[in-house]
Design a protein around this motif. Structure first.
Motif, PDB file in Angstrom:
ATOM      1  N   GLY A 106       0.791  -1.222   0.000  1.00 13.27           N
ATOM      2  CA  GLY A 106       0.000   0.000   0.000  1.00 13.27           C
ATOM      3  C   GLY A 106       0.815   1.260   0.000  1.00 13.27           C
ATOM      4  N   ASN A 107       0.160   2.352   0.387  1.00 15.64           N
ATOM      5  CA  ASN A 107       0.809   3.650   0.414  1.00 15.64           C
ATOM      6  C   ASN A 107       0.329   4.444   1.615  1.00 15.64           C
ATOM      7  OD1 ASN A 107      -1.455   5.656  -0.522  1.00 15.64           O
ATOM      8  ND2 ASN A 107      -1.549   3.999  -2.031  1.00 15.64           N
ATOM      9  N   GLN A 108       1.012   5.526   1.872  1.00 15.51           N
ATOM     10  CA  GLN A 108       0.720   6.376   3.021  1.00 15.51           C
ATOM     11  C   GLN A 108       0.448   7.793   2.568  1.00 15.51           C
ATOM     12  OE1 GLN A 108       3.565   6.348   6.253  1.00 15.51           O
ATOM     13  NE2 GLN A 108       3.222   8.506   6.707  1.00 15.51           N
ATOM     14  N   VAL A 109      -0.529   8.398   3.202  1.00 14.53           N
ATOM     15  CA  VAL A 109      -0.765   9.829   3.058  1.00 14.53           C
ATOM     16  C   VAL A 109      -1.110  10.370   4.435  1.00 14.53           C
ATOM     17  CG1 VAL A 109      -1.512   9.846   0.648  1.00 14.53           C
ATOM     18  CG2 VAL A 109      -3.173   9.383   2.442  1.00 14.53           C
ATOM     19  N   ALA A 110      -0.595  11.542   4.777  1.00 13.78           N
ATOM     20  CA  ALA A 110      -1.037  12.190   6.002  1.00 13.78           C
ATOM     21  C   ALA A 110      -2.477  12.660   5.805  1.00 13.78           C
ATOM     22  CB  ALA A 110      -0.128  13.371   6.342  1.00 13.78           C
ATOM     23  N   SER A 111      -3.202  12.838   6.899  1.00 14.96           N
ATOM     24  CA  SER A 111      -4.616  13.187   6.749  1.00 14.96           C
ATOM     25  C   SER A 111      -4.812  14.577   6.171  1.00 14.96           C
ATOM     26  CB  SER A 111      -5.355  13.064   8.085  1.00 14.96           C
ATOM     27  OG  SER A 111      -4.859  13.979   9.039  1.00 14.96           O
ATOM     28  N   HIS A 112      -3.720  15.340   5.971  1.00 13.22           N
ATOM     29  CA  HIS A 112      -3.909  16.612   5.291  1.00 13.22           C
ATOM     30  C   HIS A 112      -4.273  16.399   3.825  1.00 13.22           C
ATOM     31  CE1 HIS A 112       0.206  15.760   4.155  1.00 13.22           C
ATOM     32  NE2 HIS A 112       0.329  16.849   3.439  1.00 13.22           N
ATOM     33  N   PHE A 113      -4.219  15.141   3.340  1.00  9.48           N
ATOM     34  CA  PHE A 113      -4.697  14.922   1.977  1.00  9.48           C
ATOM     35  C   PHE A 113      -6.210  15.102   1.908  1.00  9.48           C
ATOM     36  CE2 PHE A 113      -6.531  10.992   3.038  1.00  9.48           C
ATOM     37  CZ  PHE A 113      -6.799  10.159   1.972  1.00  9.48           C
ATOM     38  N   LEU A 114      -6.867  15.169   3.066  1.00 10.43           N
ATOM     39  CA  LEU A 114      -8.295  15.485   3.077  1.00 10.43           C
ATOM     40  C   LEU A 114      -8.546  16.926   2.647  1.00 10.43           C
ATOM     41  CD1 LEU A 114      -9.258  13.827   6.485  1.00 10.43           C
ATOM     42  CD2 LEU A 114      -9.435  12.851   4.202  1.00 10.43           C
ATOM     43  N   ASP A 115      -7.513  17.738   2.695  1.00 11.03           N
ATOM     44  CA  ASP A 115      -7.645  19.146   2.331  1.00 11.03           C
ATOM     45  C   ASP A 115      -6.804  19.511   1.118  1.00 11.03           C
ATOM     46  OD1 ASP A 115      -9.330  19.693   4.557  1.00 11.03           O
ATOM     47  OD2 ASP A 115      -7.574  19.740   5.847  1.00 11.03           O
ATOM     48  N   PHE A 116      -6.337  18.506   0.369  1.00 10.12           N
ATOM     49  CA  PHE A 116      -5.520  18.795  -0.801  1.00 10.12           C
ATOM     50  C   PHE A 116      -6.279  19.660  -1.801  1.00 10.12           C
ATOM     51  CE2 PHE A 116      -2.439  14.935  -0.836  1.00 10.12           C
ATOM     52  CZ  PHE A 116      -1.620  15.622   0.050  1.00 10.12           C
ATOM     53  N   GLU A 117      -5.508  20.523  -2.437  1.00 12.42           N
ATOM     54  CA  GLU A 117      -6.070  21.290  -3.541  1.00 12.42           C
ATOM     55  C   GLU A 117      -6.249  20.361  -4.737  1.00 12.42           C
ATOM     56  OE1 GLU A 117      -3.517  24.555  -4.304  1.00 12.42           O
ATOM     57  OE2 GLU A 117      -3.743  25.428  -2.305  1.00 12.42           O
ATOM     58  N   SER A 118      -7.459  20.234  -5.187  1.00 15.12           N
ATOM     59  CA  SER A 118      -7.739  19.361  -6.321  1.00 15.12           C
ATOM     60  C   SER A 118      -8.936  19.924  -7.068  1.00 15.12           C
ATOM     61  CB  SER A 118      -8.048  17.939  -5.837  1.00 15.12           C
ATOM     62  OG  SER A 118      -8.474  17.131  -6.913  1.00 15.12           O
ATOM     63  N   PRO A 119      -8.863  19.968  -8.386  1.00 13.29           N
ATOM     64  CA  PRO A 119      -9.978  20.526  -9.152  1.00 13.29           C
ATOM     65  C   PRO A 119     -11.258  19.713  -9.007  1.00 13.29           C
ATOM     66  CG  PRO A 119      -8.351  19.495 -10.610  1.00 13.29           C
ATOM     67  CD  PRO A 119      -7.745  19.568  -9.257  1.00 13.29           C
ATOM     68  N   VAL A 120     -11.146  18.468  -8.574  1.00 11.92           N
ATOM     69  CA  VAL A 120     -12.346  17.636  -8.460  1.00 11.92           C
ATOM     70  C   VAL A 120     -12.951  17.679  -7.065  1.00 11.92           C
ATOM     71  CG1 VAL A 120     -11.584  16.078 -10.280  1.00 11.92           C
ATOM     72  CG2 VAL A 120     -10.991  15.566  -7.910  1.00 11.92           C
ATOM     73  N   GLY A 121     -12.292  18.385  -6.104  1.00 12.81           N
ATOM     74  CA  GLY A 121     -12.793  18.423  -4.737  1.00 12.81           C
ATOM     75  C   GLY A 121     -12.205  17.289  -3.915  1.00 12.81           C
ATOM     76  N   TRP A 122     -12.186  17.473  -2.592  1.00 10.32           N
ATOM     77  CA  TRP A 122     -11.467  16.540  -1.725  1.00 10.32           C
ATOM     78  C   TRP A 122     -12.060  15.135  -1.761  1.00 10.32           C
ATOM     79  CZ3 TRP A 122     -13.352  13.717   2.336  1.00 10.32           C
ATOM     80  CH2 TRP A 122     -14.584  14.076   2.863  1.00 10.32           C
ATOM     81  N   GLU A 123     -13.381  15.009  -1.747  1.00  8.99           N
ATOM     82  CA  GLU A 123     -13.969  13.675  -1.686  1.00  8.99           C
ATOM     83  C   GLU A 123     -13.740  12.908  -2.987  1.00  8.99           C
ATOM     84  OE1 GLU A 123     -18.265  11.514  -0.813  1.00  8.99           O
ATOM     85  OE2 GLU A 123     -17.836  13.484   0.042  1.00  8.99           O
ATOM     86  N   ALA A 124     -13.923  13.578  -4.118  1.00  8.92           N
ATOM     87  CA  ALA A 124     -13.680  12.915  -5.398  1.00  8.92           C
ATOM     88  C   ALA A 124     -12.203  12.560  -5.548  1.00  8.92           C
ATOM     89  CB  ALA A 124     -14.127  13.810  -6.550  1.00  8.92           C
ATOM     90  N   PHE A 125     -11.327  13.418  -5.037  1.00  9.38           N
ATOM     91  CA  PHE A 125      -9.896  13.123  -5.084  1.00  9.38           C
ATOM     92  C   PHE A 125      -9.578  11.855  -4.298  1.00  9.38           C
ATOM     93  CE2 PHE A 125      -5.936  13.436  -2.628  1.00  9.38           C
ATOM     94  CZ  PHE A 125      -5.019  13.284  -3.658  1.00  9.38           C
TER      95      PHE A 125
END
Length: 661
Positions: free
Chosen positions: A107-126
Motif C-alpha cells: 500500500g501507500n501512506q498519506v497524512a490526513s492533510h490529503f483530506l484538504d488537498f487542492e484538487s480541481p475535483v474536490g477533496w472527496e472525489a480526489f
C-alpha cells in the motif's frame, strides 16, 4: 484482486486477541512478574514481558464515538460489503483475514492533510479516485495519520486533529472526513492502517500548537506522566469506538517512530527545552501498558482486537531496545529503514559528492534491505510475529523512472526476505497538492500491481505454514554470481524468491532519456537542477562501474569530464546531453555517440543464469514468473536436495515460486 475466503481458521485466530497470534511460546512471565533478561547470540536483548501488567486497568471514561451502527465509520462491522478483520496467522510471520485467507500488506501512506488537498475535483472525489487507483493496482492498505500540521515549514504554525482540546474529540469537520475515508476504503476493499498521532518533524516543530503540547511540555511526558498516559489511552479508545468495529481498520501504529518518546540523545523531540533521557525502561513499560489497554478495550467492545505495532525510525535498533520486536503489548513489528545507505539513497539529493548517495545503485540498496529484513526476521523477532516496513519515502527530487525502479527493487527484496508485506510507500509527506500525489501514484502503480498479482499466484500454504523461514535456498553459482543476485525465503516445502541483474545500465537509459524527453517537452529541467546533477554522478558510476562497452580513450575521457563537470555543479553539462534542440549534440561526435549508445544498448539480457538450490526431500515444481506482469514464463520440475538449475533468460529481474509437485 478479489480473493475467495473460507472460515476454517476463525476460532484459531480469535484465540490470540491480545498477543502476537502465534504459537503461544512468547517469552512472557506467568507469575505476575518479569523473567530474567537474556541475550541472543548477536548481543540483542531478548526482553521478557509481563503479559498481565495492567491488562484490565481503568480505561477512563472517554466517549467512544457516536453513530456506531450502520456506516463503516462506526463501531459495527455489519452490513453489505463489510471486510473481514485482519489478524496474525496462527503460524505467525504473516497476516491473514479472519476467514482464513493470507493478507499481505501492499500500500501507500498519506497524512490526513490529503483530506484538504487542492484538487480541481474536490477533496472527496480526489480521495475516491485515489482509492480507485489503489484497487486497480492491487494495493490493500492505506496508512494515514489522524492529525497533521499543514505548512509546518512556515509561520504561523498550525495543527489539525480530531480534537481542539485534550479529550474533547470535537473537530466535526475533520472527523466526518475520516468517516468518509473509511467508507470509501471499504467500498474499494482497502484497509486503513491507523497512525493516531504524527510524530515526525511536524510534531516537534508545532508542539506548542498541539492541544497535548499546550498541556505537557514534551512528548517524552507521554511515557512517564500518569495523566498524559491516561489521556493518550483515552484518545486511542475514542478512535477504537469510532472506527475500530470494522474490518476496514487494518491495525494500529500506536506511536509512529516511537523514539520521539525518549528522543534518544539528539534532543529533537517537542518544544524548546525538551531533551531526551534514553529511558528505555519507561518506553518498554509504555508500549506494554498502552498496547494491553487498547487490546483489552477493543476486546471488550468487539470480542477481538486489531493488530498492534509501534514503528521505529532507522536501519535497526540498539541492543537494549530489542523488546520493540517482541513486546507482549504488540502483535507485529515495524521499522522505517532510514538512516542507512538505502535510506540515504531515498533521501539525499545533495549535489555534494561527499553527501550524495545516488551512485549507490538500486541493487546495492535492495541487497542491503534484504540483509536488514533477513536479520530482523531470523534473529530479532523471537516469537514469530510479522515484520513490515510500514513507511518509506523517496525524496521529491527523484526522477520517476528511478523512483519506480528503486521501489521495484526494494519492494521485491523485502517480500523475498521474509517480510510480511512489500512495504508502505509515502507518496508525499508535505505538500497539499493532489496532482503530485496522483502522478507519483500512477508512476508506482505497475510495481504494486505486479506484487499483488504475484501474491495471488503464491500457494496460501506458504503464508499459513507453521514452519520457520529458511533463507537463501536459491543462489547463483560461481559462473553467474557476477551477473545476477538472488534472494529467497522458504517455509517448509514452499518458497518464494526474486532475482535481479547486476548490470544496471537499463536503469541509466531510463533516467537519461526521461530527462531528455521532459526537457524537449517543457524547455526546462524538471526535476530540478540538483537532481540533474546528481543523476550525472550516477551516470558516471554506472558507465564506468558496469563496464559499458565504450573502449577508446577519447570517449573514456569524455565520461570522466562529464562526471567532473557534474560534481562541479555545471548545468551546461546536463543541458548538453538533453537539449535544447539537440543540434549541438549532432555537432559533437562524442556526445552523439553517448546518446546513440544509450539508444543502441537499451537494456542487457541475462542469458540463462545458473542457480544453485537447496530444498527438502521431495518432488517440486519451480515457476519462473515475470515480476512486472506476474505471468508464469516457464515451469520446470525440481528434485529435492541440492543441485543447479538453469533459469530462463530475462531482462532486469525475475520472480520465483517453488511448490510441491
Amino acid at each position: 484482486m478479489k480473493r475467495a475466503f473460507s472460515i476454517v481458521l476463525l476460532t484459531v485466530a480469535l484465540a490470540f486477541p491480545t498477543g502476537c497470534g502465534c504459537d503461544g511460546d512468547d517469552d512472557v512471565g506467568t507469575d505476575g512478574g518479569t523473567k530474567d533478561e537474556g541475550t541472543t547470540d548477536d548481543g540483542f536483548f531478548d526482553v521478557a514481558q509481563d503479559a498481565g501488567q495492567d491488562a484490565t486497568q481503568d480505561t477512563g471514561t472517554a466517549d467512544t464515538g457516536t453513530d456506531t451502527g450502520e456506516k463503516d465509520g462506526g463501531g459495527s462491522d455489519g452490513g453489505a460489503g463489510s471486510l473481514p478483520w485482519v489478524v496474525v496467522a496462527p503460524g505467525g510471520r504473516y497476516f491473514m483475514t479472519e476467514d482464513g485467507k493470507p493478507f499481505v500488506p501492499i500500500g501507500n501512506q498519506v497524512a490526513s492533510h490529503f483530506l484538504d488537498f487542492e484538487s480541481p475535483v474536490g477533496w472527496e472525489a480526489f480521495i475516491e479516485e485515489h482509492l480507485a487507483r489503489m484497487e486497480t493496482y492491487g494495493e490493500n492498505v492505506l496508512r494515514i495519520d489522524l492529525d497533521y500540521a499543514p505548512n509546518w515549514t512556515n509561520e504561523p504554525h498550525e495543527y489539525v486533529g480530531i480534537e481542539a482540546d485534550v479529550g474533547s474529540f470535537n473537530n466535526a469537520t475533520h472527523i466526518d472526513k475520516l468517516d468518509r475515508v473509511f467508507e470509501l476504503a471499504r467500498n474499494r476493499g482497502v484497509r486503513v492502517h491507523v497512525v493516531p498521532w504524527i510524530t515526525s518533524p511536524p510534531m516537534w516543530v508545532t508542539w506548542e500548537n498541539n492541544p497535548y503540547g499546550r498541556r505537557w511540555a514534551c512528548p517524552n511526558d507521554f511515557m512517564k506522566a500518569a495523566d498524559a498516559i491516561q489521556a493518550f489511552g483515552d484518545r486511542l479508545e475514542w478512535i477504537a469506538g469510532r472506527w475500530g468495529g470494522t474490518g476496514t481498520f487494518f491495525g494500529w501504529d500506536l506511536m509512529n517512530e516511537a523514539g520521539i518518546l525518549f528522543c534518544g540523545t539528539d534532543g529533537k523531540c517537542g518544544g524548546e527545552g525538551c531533551t531526551g533521557d534514553n529511558d528505555v525502561s519507561s518506553l518498554r513499560d509504555w508500549i506494554l501498558q498502552t498496547g494491553a489497554r487498547i487490546s483489552s478495550h477493543e476486546t471488550a467492545l468487539y470480542g477481538r482486537a486489531h493488530p498492534r505495532l509501534v514503528s521505529w525510525w532507522g536501519l535497526d535498533v540498539e541492543g537494549d531496545l530489542g523488546f520493540l520486536f517482541n513486546s507482549a503489548g504488540l502483535d507485529a513489528t515495524a521499522t522505517h529503514l532510514y538512516g542507512s545507505k538505502y535510506g540515504s539513497y531515498m533521501w539525499d539529493y545533495s549535489a555534494d559528492p561527499a553527501k550524495n548517495n545516488f551512485n549507490l545503485g538500486v541493487l546495492d540498496a535492495a541487497i542491503e534491505v534484504h540483509q536488514v529484513v533477513n536479520r530482523i526476521v531470523a534473529s530479532r523477532v523471537t516469537d514469530r510475529r510479522p515484520y513490515i516496513e510500514n513507511e518509506r519515502y523517496f525524496n521529491d527530487y527523484t526522477m520517476p523512472s528511478f523512483h519506480r525502479e528503486a521501489e521495484h527493487f526494494v519492494s521485491w527484496a523485502e517480500l523475498a526476505s521474509g517480510a510480511a508485506g512489500a512495504g508502505i510507500t509515502w507518496l508525499h509527506p508535505e505538500f497539499g497538492d493532489g496532482e503530485r500525489v496522483r502522478v507519483r501514484h500512477e508512476n508506482l502503480g505497475p510495481v504494486r500491481r505486479g506484487l499483488s498479482w504475484f501474491v495471488d499466484l503464491v500457494p496460501p500454504e506458504f503464508f499459513m505454514s507453521d514452519d520457520d523461514p529458511a533463507f537463501d535456498a536459491l543462489s547463483p553459482d560461481d559462473r553467474s554470481r557476477g551477473e545476477v543476485a538472488a534472494i529467497s525465503v522458504r517455509r517448509g516445502r514452499h518458497l518464494i524468491g526474486w532475482m535481479a541483474g547486476r548490470d544496471e545500465t537499463c536503469i541509466l537509459f531510463d533516467a537519461v532519456n526521461e530527462v531528455r524527453e521532459r526537457y524537449a517537452t517543457t524547455g526546462s529541467l524538471d526535476p530540478p537542477e540538483e537532481a540533474g546533477l546528481a543523476m550525472m554522478l550516477w551516470v558516471e558510476r554506472l558507465l564506468r562501474g558496469n563496464g559499458v562497452a565504450y573502449s577508446d580513450p577519447d570517449y573514456d575521457g569524455f565520461v570522466a569530464e562529464l562526471g567532473k563537470d557534474a560534481r562541479e555543479r555545471k548545468p551546461a553539462i546536463v543541458l548538453s546531453l538533453i537539449g535544447p534542440a539537440f543540434d549541438a549534440l549532432e555537432a559533437d561526435e562524442k556526445r552523439t555517440r553517448f546518446l546513440g549508445g544509450l539508444s543502441a544498448n537499451r537494456c542487457p539480457v541475462f542469458l540463462s543464469p545458473r542457480i544453485e538450490f537447496k530444498m527438502p526431500a521431495g518432488d517440486y515444481l519451480i515457476d519462473w514468473v515475470s515480476d512486472t506482469e506476474a505471468v508464469v514464463v516457464r515451469t520446470d520440475p525440481l528434485p529435492g536436495g541440492t543441485g543447479v538449475l538453469t533459469a530462463p533468460a530475462f531482462e532486469r529481474h525475475l520472480a520465483v515460486i517453488v511448490r510441491p509437485k
